[in-house]
Design a protein around this motif. Structure first.
Motif, PDB file in Angstrom:
ATOM      1  N   SER A 214       0.828  -1.205   0.000  1.00  0.00           N
ATOM      2  CA  SER A 214       0.000   0.000   0.000  1.00  0.00           C
ATOM      3  C   SER A 214       0.865   1.258   0.000  1.00  0.00           C
ATOM      4  O   SER A 214       0.558   2.250  -0.667  1.00  0.00           O
ATOM      5  CB  SER A 214      -0.924  -0.005   1.219  1.00  0.00           C
ATOM      6  N   PHE A 215       1.982   1.206   0.740  1.00  0.00           N
ATOM      7  CA  PHE A 215       2.886   2.357   0.795  1.00  0.00           C
ATOM      8  C   PHE A 215       3.497   2.634  -0.577  1.00  0.00           C
ATOM      9  O   PHE A 215       3.571   3.793  -1.013  1.00  0.00           O
ATOM     10  CB  PHE A 215       3.988   2.099   1.815  1.00  0.00           C
ATOM     11  N   PHE A 216       3.927   1.591  -1.275  1.00  0.00           N
ATOM     12  CA  PHE A 216       4.552   1.799  -2.574  1.00  0.00           C
ATOM     13  C   PHE A 216       3.543   2.264  -3.619  1.00  0.00           C
ATOM     14  O   PHE A 216       3.890   3.057  -4.502  1.00  0.00           O
ATOM     15  CB  PHE A 216       5.264   0.527  -3.033  1.00  0.00           C
ATOM     16  N   ILE A 217       2.296   1.798  -3.510  1.00  0.00           N
ATOM     17  CA  ILE A 217       1.278   2.304  -4.427  1.00  0.00           C
ATOM     18  C   ILE A 217       1.049   3.785  -4.168  1.00  0.00           C
ATOM     19  O   ILE A 217       0.933   4.591  -5.095  1.00  0.00           O
ATOM     20  CB  ILE A 217      -0.032   1.500  -4.268  1.00  0.00           C
ATOM     21  N   MET A 218       0.995   4.168  -2.885  1.00  0.00           N
ATOM     22  CA  MET A 218       0.863   5.585  -2.534  1.00  0.00           C
ATOM     23  C   MET A 218       2.032   6.396  -3.071  1.00  0.00           C
ATOM     24  O   MET A 218       1.874   7.490  -3.613  1.00  0.00           O
ATOM     25  CB  MET A 218       0.772   5.733  -1.014  1.00  0.00           C
ATOM     26  N   LEU A 219       3.222   5.822  -2.957  1.00  0.00           N
ATOM     27  CA  LEU A 219       4.439   6.523  -3.360  1.00  0.00           C
ATOM     28  C   LEU A 219       4.436   6.825  -4.852  1.00  0.00           C
ATOM     29  O   LEU A 219       4.907   7.888  -5.284  1.00  0.00           O
ATOM     30  CB  LEU A 219       5.654   5.666  -2.993  1.00  0.00           C
TER      31      LEU A 219
END
Length: 328
Positions: A214-219
């Motif tokens: 989820s963090f990398f998609i946000m990034l």
């Protein structure tokens, strides 16, 4: 119940949490993807109606003004005639070239971010700032430059409120899952071998995997609107063109290109390559906004541009001087 009895189901549960959570998060990322196709044409001129700083900002997934945009704006202001760069006399008994920014009388229109940057650096009455003090003075009131620049991004319609909210949701979801996984991991480590429930670490690790995704998609989820994405693609195309003519010696370009596109190359992070190209193909090209002392003008400018490349790379002008002997 024994540890062995819990170990297998907890391991399977952890794998299931990681698998199903990743599928769900990945599906949401796919669902909210950009659906419009972007132009792939090559630009050999800067994007229209965009300042170098704004165009450079758009190259980032989450556009925010940085040090490269500060230097790009200074070069742009110098081209407009609002300021100049000058070699200044060094202290006695030193072997250094020193430089300064000088504010010039200018009656033309400036953007809010340009006015803010000049106010930060020079205040009301000051007209000269040592180059070595530039980064320190700027960082005291950086918001006077960055806030108007973000407002310009919004005013151009380059940000999509819905995509901004989606990006924030991925970020908040990642944080919540991270906290839950940390609770499970810490609880498992605390009980250690004294309890049979330590295998709860496996579901916690599953949550951690989903949180990371989820963090990398946000990034990498851009908050730009379709219009902003088109402008970013135009800037990226022009950046590729500048990089090509910087690195390919066989490409013939018209004289005077170094000064004209210097602000854009700086904002795109290509200052070092752009300077090397100039020194190779236009060694006598020295902008009118650079003033030197009695030393040979080309030598003085080469030292100045070396200092600016170092500042562009390190994010600081604290070493805003170069030893004469070191440049020989």
């Amino acid at each position: 119940m024994t540890t062995n009895a819990l170990w297998t189901p907890m391991l399977l549960l952890g794998g299931l949490v990681a698998l199903l959570g990743s599928v769900l998060v990945g599906f949401l990322g796919w669902k909210y993807r950009r659906r419009t196709s972007l132009s792939s044409s090559t630009l050999t001129e800067p994007p229209r109606d965009l300042s170098p700083a704004l165009s450079g900002m758009l190259l980032a997934v989450n556009p925010n003004p940085g040090w490269k945009q500060v230097l790009a704006t200074l070069f742009d202001l110098a081209q407009k005639g609002a300021l100049s760069f000058a070699e200044v006399p060094p202290p006695k008994s030193t072997q250094y070239k020193m430089f300064a920014l000088r504010k010039q009388p200018y009656a033309g229109a400036l953007s809010a971010s340009e006015r803010g940057l000049l106010n930060v650096l020079f205040g009301i009455e000051q007209t000269e700032l040592p180059l070595s003090e530039l980064s320190k003075v700027y960082k005291r009131q950086a918001n006077a430059f960055t806030t108007p620049l973000r407002a310009e991004l919004q005013a151009h319609g380059f940000l999509d409120p819905e995509r901004q909210q989606i990006r924030q949701r991925f970020g908040r979801g990642s944080l919540v899952l991270l906290l839950l996984s940390l609770v499970g991991i810490i609880a498992s480590l605390l009980v250690g071998s004294t309890s049979v429930i330590w295998p709860i670490i496996f579901p916690a690790l599953g949550l951690l995997a989903v949180s990371t995704l989820s963090f990398f998609i946000m990034l990498y989820y851009s908050p730009l609107s379709d219009r902003g994405a088109e402008a970013a693609q135009a800037g990226r195309s022009f950046s590729d063109y500048l990089l090509a003519i910087s690195t390919k010696a066989h490409m013939n370009v018209e004289p005077g290109l170094f000064d004209r596109y210097l602000p854009y190359a700086t904002s795109y992070g290509l200052l070092r390559q752009w300077v090397r190209r100039s020194q190779r193909q236009e060694p006598a090209s020295i902008p009118a906004w650079f003033m030197h002392l009695e030393t040979e003008r080309a030598e003085s400018f080469n030292t100045f541009i070396t200092v600016m490349v170092a500042a562009h790379t390190t994010g600081s002008t604290g070493a805003g001087r170069a030893a004469i002997l070191g440049q020989q």
